[in-house]
Design an enzyme around this catalytic site. Structure first.
Site, PDB file in Angstrom:
ATOM      1  CB  SER A 287      18.251  -9.040 -41.040  1.00 28.90           C
ATOM      2  OG  SER A 287      19.212  -9.809 -41.756  1.00 28.90           O
ATOM      3  CG  ASP A 288      15.666 -14.964 -38.988  1.00 31.13           C
ATOM      4  OD1 ASP A 288      16.688 -15.634 -39.201  1.00 31.13           O
ATOM      5  OD2 ASP A 288      14.634 -15.445 -38.496  1.00 31.13           O
ATOM      6  CB  CYS A 289      19.500 -16.028 -42.349  1.00 32.91           C
ATOM      7  SG  CYS A 289      20.720 -16.032 -41.009  1.00 32.91           S
ATOM      8  CB  SER A 291      15.051 -10.578 -42.669  1.00 33.65           C
ATOM      9  OG  SER A 291      14.656 -11.624 -41.833  1.00 33.65           O
TER      10      SER A 291
END
Length: 772
Positions: A287-289, A291
């Site tokens: 995941s993007d941080c 997310s």
């Protein structure tokens, strides 16, 4: 390079080496000195990797497993596993943006290449791969020294859809084939070419339709991108598909935004079905941080955190950048929302990547890259490549006369003016580390001529004209004037989208007044990630030359000077359209549609779908010589063999298109041979761009044209070179219908190669066409 290391850094380095001999990093796991683990199956390199992973997972408790689902994965001491930080960045050099990289006296910096938008302008796939190899050498060296990880969340291959996007600078531009080729090339350089082993693990991000950070009250944490099936398939997903299928990337990152109402990190159709299923990702999805936390806390997608954790993992997410899965996954299993087998599946993907990196093979020094160390970071060859990358990426936009290149014999003094004239850190853009050293534009030009320096503006915001007077005076004295203007990270960056395309503040006023006063020729050099509306300069006869340098990296000033004075012949081409300010009128960043809708006043996006006025078009770029194209050989008819169910009565011309999945694609190419003659007096490297347009362009496909292939070729003065290009019919001449189905239109396809035009008729090999 000037100021390669500061004196202080050199002293610290000497002391560090004296008192800390460069000992090898301790083993991450399977330490041969650990009698409790060295003979376990997961430590046995002769056992099949899948069996090693299965053995390790079988020894972990659920509590241990969930702590491995996050970027700062916990240690498992009883199995000899140390903690590991997954988050490192290497967008255009090893970066300390993520917590996985720490610079120190042993490793005070790393080679900082030009920002991606600049190297994309080189249109040179071999350069991109070479940069990847250097970056991974330096990353491995720092890993061996205990200051970096082996998992790098780069590159960013999102499409530069809207010119205001602050992160457009991180991307390879607006064209899907260009972005996808960049992705595959850079990833190959980073990861190496061993199918089973990884030098470092790269990551293509941010999947998908992510290109808005903070605009007009809407931010990326709340944005629901409404995207058609047609645009997803033929634009937004193309670079990611190429990254996975051609680059064999080890990771894909899902983005913050929703796509059509579903968070990307909770969408099984995107992650499990497409990335892992259709494209066959051999690696992990991250995941993007934060997310997962974002789609629970900000988007309120699930009523409970446990359901959010379960949705993410079941959708295909393997690793959470952030604490969310470590906190909530165990409870999700206890509540029956998730099975432990689901957790095992996620761990199998991350642990396999770590094993492919050699992290379970015992001593790192015994690894193929175990001997890399401080001597392999910032080495002269690496810094020379950073300089060469900048030279290849700088774009010559205007050259009246031609006045450029300048001559040290005629232009003894140069007024160097502008808020970016002394730029150092600004030259490396965002997601950068600490450079080995810098050469500013002022320093670079100073190697060729005596400089008279004035800032003209205190900074790029240029809020007043207090410093205009000395700048105008300098221009009156000098044999030539170079204005180094543009943007920096205060104007465009992550979380900072622009509101317009003009130069900030009073910059335009400064440029015009200096040009009017200048004794000699005036050249404008622009630093920016995104396009700038400089119509005023393009049309001003007093401004005889314009260069776009993007963010040219640590050696940017040297490269700019080499181009200005003709040591290097410019060869860059714009990887994005430069629009006029009027383009933005009533154009919301939140409108994701690519195709123009003239009836609604919607102009379309990127050169593929927009045919209105531009400042400079995609692919524009001049040189100091002149190249002439001649088509040496090309077919006029190509047959497309068809499998499947043919319907002889399907003769509606407007629908004459073969579904790609029903064509025999393997060896189906259009081969062109192009003679390129350098009719000028200087050696040069030509960037060959081949565009195609389908039959009835602008009709049902609503496509103006698309880049199908590009090549670099060096041609000495007065010489000629023949270049052969193979255009894959199914991949590159296909288009996508409104249902998201990729099809090959039958009929005349038009090719543009510079000023040469050629048409090829694609015809079905059998009667009838597929209608489905």
């Amino acid at each position: 390079m000037s100021s390669t290391f500061s004196l202080v850094a050199a002293v610290f380095l000497l002391l560090f080496v004296v008192h800390h001999t460069c000992e090898a990093r301790d083993a991450f796991a399977c330490d041969p000195k650990n009698g409790a683990t060295k003979n376990l199956p997961f430590c046995n390199v002769s056992v099949a990797m899948a069996e090693r992973v299965k053995d390790l997972i079988g020894r972990l408790t659920l509590e241990e497993k969930v702590r491995l689902l996050v970027n700062n994965a916990a240690a498992v001491p009883r199995l000899g596993m140390k903690g590991y930080e997954w988050w490192s960045e290497a967008l255009h050099g090893v970066s300390n943006v993520g917590p996985g990289v720490k610079f120190n006296p042993q490793f005070p910096g790393a080679t900082s290449f030009p920002q991606v938008i600049t190297t994309a302008a080189s249109f040179n796939a071999s350069l991109w791969e070479a940069i990847g190899r250097v970056v991974s050498d330096e990353a491995r060296a720092m890993y061996n020294g205990g200051t970096a990880g082996l998992t790098y969340w780069s590159p960013n291959v999102n499409i530069f859809r809207d010119p205001r996007w602050g992160r457009g600078q991180e991307t390879p531009g607006e064209d899907p084939v260009l972005a996808g080729t960049y992705a595959a090339s850079y990833v190959r350089g980073l990861q190496g070419t061993d199918a089973n082993r990884l030098k470092v693990a790269a990551c293509c991000k941010h999947f998908t339709a992510y290109d808005l950070d903070n605009w007009n009250g809407m931010d990326r944490f709340h944005f629901n991108a409404q995207v058609s099936k047609q645009d997803i398939e033929d634009t937004f997903d193309v670079p990611f598909r190429m990254c996975v299928t051609e680059g064999r990337v080890a990771s894909v990152m899902c983005s913050y935004n929703q796509v059509n109402g579903v968070p990307t990190c909770a969408d099984p159709n995107l992650l499990k079905n497409t990335v892992r299923g259709l494209w066959q990702l051999d690696g992990y999805i991250v995941s993007d941080c934060d997310s997962v936390g974002v789609f629970y806390d900000n988007q309120h997608y699930t009523p409970t955190p446990e359901e959010a954790a379960a949705d993410a993992i079941k959708a295909g997410l393997d690793l959470d950048c952030g604490p969310f899965l470590a906190v909530h996954t165990q409870d999700a299993v206890k509540k029956g929302l998730l099975s432990e087998a689901d957790v095992n599946g996620a761990l199998a993907n991350t642990l396999t990547v770590q094993m492919r990196l050699g992290m379970f093979d015992g001593e790192p020094s015994a690894h193929a890259y175990g001997k890399l160390g401080p001597k392999d970071v910032c080495k002269p060859a690496h810094q020379e490549l950073a300089l060469e990358a900048a030279r290849q990426g700088i774009v010559l936009l205007k050259n009246t006369g031609p006045v450029l290149p300048l001559s040290p014999q005629r232009h003894h003094s140069v007024a160097v003016i502008g808020p970016n004239s002394k730029a150092t850190v600004a030259m490396i853009g965002n997601y950068a580390g600490i450079a080995c050293g810098y050469t500013s534009p002022l320093q670079g030009i100073g190697r060729y001529a005596r400089t008279i320096h004035q800032l003209g503006c205190e900074n790029v915001a240029c809020k007043n004209d207090n410093l205009f007077g000395p700048a105008i005076s300098a221009a009156r004295q000098a044999d030539a004037t170079v204005l180094v203007m543009g943007l920096d990270q205060s104007i465009e960056a992550e979380t900072v989208d622009r509101t317009g395309l003009l130069l900030p503040g009073r910059q335009q006023d400064l440029v015009s007044k200096v040009a009017a006063a200048s004794k000699g020729p005036t050249i404008l050099v622009l630093m920016s990630g995104g396009p700038v509306d400089i119509t005023f300069a393009k049309n001003n006869p007093r401004i005889v030359g314009i260069l776009w340098a993007g963010y040219p990296g640590q050696a940017g000033g040297a490269a700019i000077a080499d181009i200005l004075f003709g040591t290097s012949n410019p060869e860059g081409k714009l990887p994005m359209t430069w629009y006029p300010e009027e383009y933005l009128r009533k154009l919301a960043m939140t409108n994701m549609a690519m195709r123009a809708r003239k009836s609604a006043g919607y102009p379309g996006r990127t050169y593929r779908f927009y045919n209105g006025p531009v400042v400079y078009p995609f692919g524009h770029g001049l040189t100091y010589t002149h190249f002439v194209h001649t088509l040496a050989s090309a077919p006029t008819v190509v047959s497309v063999p068809v499998n499947g169910h043919r319907r002889p009565n399907a003769t509606d011309i407007s629908n004459r298109a073969i579904r790609v999945t029903h064509a025999r694609c393997d060896k189906l190419f259009v081969t062109l041979e192009v003679d390129i003659k350098n009719v000028g007096s200087r050696d040069g490297t030509h960037t060959l761009l081949v565009f195609s347009a389908p039959p009835a362009a602008g009709g049902q496909w609503a496509l103006e044209k698309q880049l199908v292939v590009f090549e670099k070729v060096h041609v000495p003065a007065k010489a000629q070179r023949r270049v052969g290009v193979d255009i894959h019919v199914c991949k590159l001449l296909s288009v996508v219908d409104k249902s998201g189905i990729r099809r090959i239109p039958l009929g005349l396809h038009s090719f543009n190669i510079g000023d040469v035009k050629h048409s090829v008729s694609l015809q079905a090999a059998a009667l009838g066409i597929i209608k489905s």
